[in-house]
Scaffold this motif. Sequence first.
Motif, PDB file in Angstrom:
ATOM      1  N   LEU A 213       0.849  -1.190   0.000  1.00 51.79           N
ATOM      2  CA  LEU A 213       0.000   0.000   0.000  1.00 51.79           C
ATOM      3  C   LEU A 213       0.881   1.235   0.000  1.00 51.79           C
ATOM      4  N   VAL A 214       0.709   2.109  -1.003  1.00 51.16           N
ATOM      5  CA  VAL A 214       1.597   3.265  -1.129  1.00 51.16           C
ATOM      6  C   VAL A 214       0.857   4.439  -1.753  1.00 51.16           C
ATOM      7  N   GLU A 215       1.203   5.652  -1.310  1.00 46.21           N
ATOM      8  CA  GLU A 215       0.741   6.867  -1.969  1.00 46.21           C
ATOM      9  C   GLU A 215       1.719   7.215  -3.088  1.00 46.21           C
ATOM     10  N   PRO A 216       1.247   7.488  -4.290  1.00 48.76           N
ATOM     11  CA  PRO A 216       2.175   7.880  -5.354  1.00 48.76           C
ATOM     12  C   PRO A 216       2.764   9.269  -5.161  1.00 48.76           C
ATOM     13  N   MET A 217       2.232  10.015  -4.232  1.00 53.45           N
ATOM     14  CA  MET A 217       2.919  11.168  -3.640  1.00 53.45           C
ATOM     15  C   MET A 217       2.468  11.223  -2.191  1.00 53.45           C
ATOM     16  N   LEU A 218       3.437  11.287  -1.266  1.00 50.59           N
ATOM     17  CA  LEU A 218       3.063  11.386   0.134  1.00 50.59           C
ATOM     18  C   LEU A 218       2.274  12.670   0.358  1.00 50.59           C
ATOM     19  N   GLY A 219       1.137  12.566   1.023  1.00 49.48           N
ATOM     20  CA  GLY A 219       0.326  13.729   1.307  1.00 49.48           C
ATOM     21  C   GLY A 219       0.701  14.363   2.624  1.00 49.48           C
ATOM     22  N   SER A 220       0.219  13.780   3.717  1.00 48.87           N
ATOM     23  CA  SER A 220       0.552  14.333   5.033  1.00 48.87           C
ATOM     24  C   SER A 220       2.028  14.167   5.343  1.00 48.87           C
ATOM     25  N   GLY A 221       2.716  13.307   4.629  1.00 46.96           N
ATOM     26  CA  GLY A 221       4.155  13.124   4.813  1.00 46.96           C
ATOM     27  C   GLY A 221       4.991  14.230   4.218  1.00 46.96           C
ATOM     28  N   GLY A 222       4.354  15.282   3.655  1.00 45.38           N
ATOM     29  CA  GLY A 222       5.109  16.425   3.173  1.00 45.38           C
ATOM     30  C   GLY A 222       5.027  16.700   1.691  1.00 45.38           C
ATOM     31  N   CYS A 223       4.011  16.155   0.999  1.00 46.61           N
ATOM     32  CA  CYS A 223       3.879  16.357  -0.453  1.00 46.61           C
ATOM     33  C   CYS A 223       5.179  15.997  -1.158  1.00 46.61           C
ATOM     34  N   ILE A 224       5.643  14.781  -0.921  1.00 44.33           N
ATOM     35  CA  ILE A 224       6.885  14.282  -1.515  1.00 44.33           C
ATOM     36  C   ILE A 224       6.518  13.303  -2.627  1.00 44.33           C
ATOM     37  N   PRO A 225       6.806  13.645  -3.879  1.00 47.62           N
ATOM     38  CA  PRO A 225       6.418  12.770  -4.984  1.00 47.62           C
ATOM     39  C   PRO A 225       7.242  11.487  -5.023  1.00 47.62           C
ATOM     40  N   ALA A 226       6.593  10.411  -5.410  1.00 45.60           N
ATOM     41  CA  ALA A 226       7.324   9.181  -5.713  1.00 45.60           C
ATOM     42  C   ALA A 226       7.948   9.309  -7.091  1.00 45.60           C
ATOM     43  N   SER A 227       9.147   8.777  -7.236  1.00 43.26           N
ATOM     44  CA  SER A 227       9.740   8.724  -8.571  1.00 43.26           C
ATOM     45  C   SER A 227       9.037   7.631  -9.374  1.00 43.26           C
ATOM     46  N   ARG A 404      -1.270  23.736   9.422  1.00 46.20           N
ATOM     47  CA  ARG A 404      -0.208  24.055  10.378  1.00 46.20           C
ATOM     48  C   ARG A 404       1.115  23.441   9.944  1.00 46.20           C
ATOM     49  N   ARG A 405       1.084  22.290   9.301  1.00 47.18           N
ATOM     50  CA  ARG A 405       2.316  21.629   8.876  1.00 47.18           C
ATOM     51  C   ARG A 405       2.882  22.220   7.579  1.00 47.18           C
ATOM     52  N   GLY A 406       2.230  23.260   7.044  1.00 50.11           N
ATOM     53  CA  GLY A 406       2.760  23.947   5.877  1.00 50.11           C
ATOM     54  C   GLY A 406       2.243  23.452   4.552  1.00 50.11           C
ATOM     55  N   MET A 407       1.195  22.649   4.571  1.00 50.18           N
ATOM     56  CA  MET A 407       0.643  22.089   3.335  1.00 50.18           C
ATOM     57  C   MET A 407      -0.414  23.016   2.752  1.00 50.18           C
ATOM     58  N   ALA A 408      -0.444  23.080   1.420  1.00 52.95           N
ATOM     59  CA  ALA A 408      -1.491  23.785   0.693  1.00 52.95           C
ATOM     60  C   ALA A 408      -2.087  22.842  -0.346  1.00 52.95           C
ATOM     61  N   ALA A 409      -3.389  22.972  -0.577  1.00 57.53           N
ATOM     62  CA  ALA A 409      -4.080  22.200  -1.610  1.00 57.53           C
ATOM     63  C   ALA A 409      -5.077  23.144  -2.277  1.00 57.53           C
ATOM     64  N   LEU A 410      -4.767  23.572  -3.483  1.00 51.38           N
ATOM     65  CA  LEU A 410      -5.598  24.556  -4.159  1.00 51.38           C
ATOM     66  C   LEU A 410      -6.960  23.968  -4.519  1.00 51.38           C
ATOM     67  N   SER A 411      -7.979  24.773  -4.372  1.00 54.02           N
ATOM     68  CA  SER A 411      -9.319  24.398  -4.823  1.00 54.02           C
ATOM     69  C   SER A 411      -9.609  25.097  -6.144  1.00 54.02           C
ATOM     70  N   LEU A 412     -10.657  24.668  -6.820  1.00 55.75           N
ATOM     71  CA  LEU A 412     -10.988  25.221  -8.124  1.00 55.75           C
ATOM     72  C   LEU A 412     -11.279  26.721  -8.098  1.00 55.75           C
ATOM     73  N   PRO A 413     -11.884  27.264  -7.016  1.00 59.70           N
ATOM     74  CA  PRO A 413     -12.142  28.699  -7.017  1.00 59.70           C
ATOM     75  C   PRO A 413     -10.910  29.571  -6.789  1.00 59.70           C
ATOM     76  N   VAL A 414      -9.778  28.995  -6.410  1.00 58.64           N
ATOM     77  CA  VAL A 414      -8.555  29.789  -6.240  1.00 58.64           C
ATOM     78  C   VAL A 414      -8.141  30.357  -7.600  1.00 58.64           C
ATOM     79  N   THR A 415      -7.845  31.643  -7.642  1.00 53.47           N
ATOM     80  CA  THR A 415      -7.527  32.318  -8.893  1.00 53.47           C
ATOM     81  C   THR A 415      -6.029  32.541  -9.051  1.00 53.47           C
ATOM     82  N   ASP A 416      -5.642  32.945 -10.262  1.00 54.13           N
ATOM     83  CA  ASP A 416      -4.242  33.321 -10.490  1.00 54.13           C
ATOM     84  C   ASP A 416      -3.856  34.499  -9.605  1.00 54.13           C
ATOM     85  N   GLU A 417      -4.779  35.419  -9.405  1.00 54.93           N
ATOM     86  CA  GLU A 417      -4.508  36.567  -8.542  1.00 54.93           C
ATOM     87  C   GLU A 417      -4.258  36.121  -7.107  1.00 54.93           C
ATOM     88  N   ASP A 418      -5.042  35.152  -6.622  1.00 54.28           N
ATOM     89  CA  ASP A 418      -4.817  34.613  -5.277  1.00 54.28           C
ATOM     90  C   ASP A 418      -3.402  34.038  -5.171  1.00 54.28           C
TER      91      ASP A 418
END
Length: 437
Positions: A213-227, A404-418
């Motif tokens: 069982l594996v995430e192809p990019m760690l989420g809560s682990g720091g947004c670290i992509p798998a190669s 708090r851990r420094g993660m961001a996840a953009l939603s569809l309403p987020v704009t280029d200006e944001d």
Amino acid sequence: MSPLDHASPVNSTLDEALADAHARYSAARPKSAEIHTRAREHLPGGNTRSVLFYTPFPTAMARGEGARLWDVDGREYTDLLGEYTAGLFGHSEKRILDAVKMALDNGINLASVGVAEGQLAAILCGRFPSLDMVRFTNSGTEANMMALAGARGFTGLSDVMVARGGYHGGVMTFGSEKNAVNVPLPLHFMDYNDAEGAAASIRALKGRLGAVLVEPMLGSGGCIPASRAFLAALREACTETGALLIFDEVMTSRHSEGGLQKLHGITPDLTTLGKYVAGGMSFGAFGGRADIMGVFDGHKPGTLPHAGTFNNNVWSMAAGNVAMGEIFKGEAVTALHARGEKLRAALNAACAGLPMQFTGIGSMMCVHFRSGDIIRPYKAEPSEEKLRELFFFDMLEAGFYLARRGMAALSLPVTDEDCERFASAVTEFVALRRPLF
């Protein structure tokens, strides 16, 4: 004038800067402080979801609209957290709200099947390469548990391999190998992005290992992509040994119409999905090859049970059909991914030359206060944790809501200006806090 102009002087120490940030935060949020104090009388720690806890007390939000949040003290924020990826559609997507209201008008808790679940299943199976068949749950946690149950039932093998630092739900948290809240599975651990070592471990466990069982990019682990090499090595070793490869795409499935598995061209045996698929409602899904999913086919004798009162609840099914069938497809998917890639590049340009960087893929990213390539989870130094905390409070003061851990996840309403405003806020943070690095 920037909100950060009120921050502590640049010649302060890191501890002094953090104490000043706490003081300014507390002074601006008396109602949040009061809510927290009262909640502590009946809720351990004053809340009921650990990821939302931080000191001196968490900000209490009053309402949201689009990509905006307002707290109980009247402060406004640009929401860049996106409910840890579950809030992909923002807070007030009218098409989803209309679908949910219509479903509720026809009655809830019907204790029956309905047409919507089959429709949603068809949409998902048409999008994700690994999905021949799928079943629904109430959360990503449940989806991962049921995927493991299916894998173990299909293979007859009990052992499971996961990555150190991986997270697959509240009862499968692998920041350490021993955690009292984790389900008692016979576990084996691999290092993330160690292709050779992980493959060797899988092959050594042939005849015992039922699932990887594996995430192809760690989420809560720091947004670290798998190669891709790491994922390909897992695929090859699982195929050789008969263990089933499970991709936890609860978070990462947003990165293309078919998730990271489609982007990498690597197809797991089973896949798990999460709440954004149902427009942010309580939802999870697990699915994969038809022969594997056949262990849950009630037409066959001896199949595995799969319980859950709200597995096919009317609001999640209705919202999911609109979310995935009408909104999050085609250009909407590619535009969100491109917006995130552009933002992360701007953020990394802002902190170039410092022990600070943003990792991630597309619309998911996380800040780290260290130099060099980050390919797997690590134990942060105390100074790194303090800088991360200072960054969180400074961004709140600048009007941006992150994890708090420094993660961001953009939603569809987020704009280029944001995104441009956030990049400017990070640039100001770097300029102000540079002496503390």
